[in-house]
Structure formats: structure tokens, C-alpha cells
Motif scaffolding. Structure first.
Motif, PDB file in Angstrom:
ATOM      1  N   MET A   1      43.673  34.100  43.401  1.00  0.00           N
ATOM      2  CA  MET A   1      44.276  35.094  42.903  1.00  0.00           C
ATOM      3  C   MET A   1      43.440  36.583  42.258  1.00  0.00           C
ATOM      4  O   MET A   1      44.135  37.051  42.769  1.00  0.00           O
ATOM      5  N   LEU A   2      42.055  36.031  42.385  1.00  0.00           N
ATOM      6  CA  LEU A   2      41.751  36.985  42.596  1.00  0.00           C
ATOM      7  C   LEU A   2      41.107  38.126  43.653  1.00  0.00           C
ATOM      8  O   LEU A   2      40.699  39.321  43.505  1.00  0.00           O
ATOM      9  N   ARG A   3      41.570  37.367  44.380  1.00  0.00           N
ATOM     10  CA  ARG A   3      40.945  38.188  46.018  1.00  0.00           C
ATOM     11  C   ARG A   3      42.229  38.540  45.966  1.00  0.00           C
ATOM     12  O   ARG A   3      41.595  40.117  46.537  1.00  0.00           O
ATOM     13  N   TYR A   4      43.335  38.646  46.031  1.00  0.00           N
ATOM     14  CA  TYR A   4      44.174  39.377  46.242  1.00  0.00           C
ATOM     15  C   TYR A   4      44.369  40.499  45.083  1.00  0.00           C
ATOM     16  O   TYR A   4      44.398  41.925  45.571  1.00  0.00           O
ATOM     17  N   ALA A   5      44.024  40.740  43.973  1.00  0.00           N
ATOM     18  CA  ALA A   5      44.025  41.426  42.679  1.00  0.00           C
ATOM     19  C   ALA A   5      42.667  42.736  43.455  1.00  0.00           C
ATOM     20  O   ALA A   5      42.775  44.334  43.772  1.00  0.00           O
ATOM     21  N   ILE A   6      41.349  42.263  44.276  1.00  0.00           N
ATOM     22  CA  ILE A   6      40.888  42.799  44.659  1.00  0.00           C
ATOM     23  C   ILE A   6      41.953  44.133  46.469  1.00  0.00           C
ATOM     24  O   ILE A   6      41.333  44.868  45.834  1.00  0.00           O
ATOM     25  N   LEU A  34      47.766  41.014  38.518  1.00  0.00           N
ATOM     26  CA  LEU A  34      47.233  39.972  39.156  1.00  0.00           C
ATOM     27  C   LEU A  34      45.956  39.849  38.582  1.00  0.00           C
ATOM     28  O   LEU A  34      45.614  38.207  38.470  1.00  0.00           O
ATOM     29  N   PHE A  35      44.736  40.671  38.683  1.00  0.00           N
ATOM     30  CA  PHE A  35      43.795  40.320  37.594  1.00  0.00           C
ATOM     31  C   PHE A  35      44.268  39.720  35.828  1.00  0.00           C
ATOM     32  O   PHE A  35      43.651  38.778  35.412  1.00  0.00           O
ATOM     33  N   TYR A  36      45.163  40.306  35.531  1.00  0.00           N
ATOM     34  CA  TYR A  36      45.680  39.561  33.645  1.00  0.00           C
ATOM     35  C   TYR A  36      45.829  37.947  34.533  1.00  0.00           C
ATOM     36  O   TYR A  36      45.703  37.400  33.484  1.00  0.00           O
ATOM     37  N   GLY A  37      46.476  38.180  35.470  1.00  0.00           N
ATOM     38  CA  GLY A  37      47.112  36.477  35.661  1.00  0.00           C
ATOM     39  C   GLY A  37      45.862  36.036  35.613  1.00  0.00           C
ATOM     40  O   GLY A  37      46.290  35.086  35.102  1.00  0.00           O
ATOM     41  N   ALA A  42      42.320  31.635  33.863  1.00  0.00           N
ATOM     42  CA  ALA A  42      41.299  31.195  33.728  1.00  0.00           C
ATOM     43  C   ALA A  42      41.147  30.326  32.528  1.00  0.00           C
ATOM     44  O   ALA A  42      39.590  29.665  32.473  1.00  0.00           O
ATOM     45  N   ILE A  43      41.661  31.253  31.334  1.00  0.00           N
ATOM     46  CA  ILE A  43      41.461  30.660  30.245  1.00  0.00           C
ATOM     47  C   ILE A  43      41.554  29.852  29.697  1.00  0.00           C
ATOM     48  O   ILE A  43      41.075  28.770  28.755  1.00  0.00           O
ATOM     49  N   ILE A  44      42.877  29.375  30.420  1.00  0.00           N
ATOM     50  CA  ILE A  44      43.751  28.618  29.979  1.00  0.00           C
ATOM     51  C   ILE A  44      42.622  26.615  30.404  1.00  0.00           C
ATOM     52  O   ILE A  44      43.066  26.524  30.357  1.00  0.00           O
ATOM     53  N   SER A  45      42.780  27.184  31.706  1.00  0.00           N
ATOM     54  CA  SER A  45      41.940  25.890  32.747  1.00  0.00           C
ATOM     55  C   SER A  45      40.913  25.949  31.901  1.00  0.00           C
ATOM     56  O   SER A  45      39.439  24.596  31.521  1.00  0.00           O
ATOM     57  N   LEU A  46      39.583  27.079  31.151  1.00  0.00           N
ATOM     58  CA  LEU A  46      38.447  26.505  30.031  1.00  0.00           C
ATOM     59  C   LEU A  46      38.772  26.383  28.880  1.00  0.00           C
ATOM     60  O   LEU A  46      38.149  24.609  29.121  1.00  0.00           O
TER      61      LEU A  46
END
Length: 53
Positions: A1-6, A34-37, A42-46
Motif C-alpha cells: 500500500m505504501l508503494r502505491y502511495a509513493i 493510501l498513506f493514511y491507510g 501499521a498501527i493496528i498490526s503493531l
């Protein structure tokens, strides 16, 4: 997802460079969503990873 944001961020920069303001704004908005998603997931996973320990 971060890749698509970039990728969308780069598209927005290129569109802004060539003067396509509407396309640049749309691509920047999509990149921002996408970045906020990514950050939220990432926070939920952590948190889930810390709870499972």
C-alpha cells in the motif's frame, strides 16, 4: 500500500511539473489516502502483535 502511495505521489509531482493542476490534486489526494491507510494498518498490526505476545 505504501508503494502505491509513493507512485501516486510521484504522478502528482510530474503532473504538477507539467501544469496539470487537476490531475496533480487528484493524484495527491489518492496518495494521501493510501498513506493514511498504510499508517492506520501499521498501527493496528503493531497493537495486535503486542497483544498476542
Amino acid at each position: 500500500m505504501l508503494r502505491y502511495a509513493i507512485i501516486f505521489f510521484v504522478v502528482a509531482l510530474v503532473a504538477a511539473l507539467f501544469g496539470f493542476g487537476g490531475i496533480a490534486a487528484s493524484a495527491a489526494g489518492i496518495a494521501q489516502l493510501l498513506f493514511y491507510g498504510f499508517i492506520i494498518l501499521a498501527i493496528i498490526s503493531l497493537v495486535v502483535g503486542l497483544i498476542r505476545r
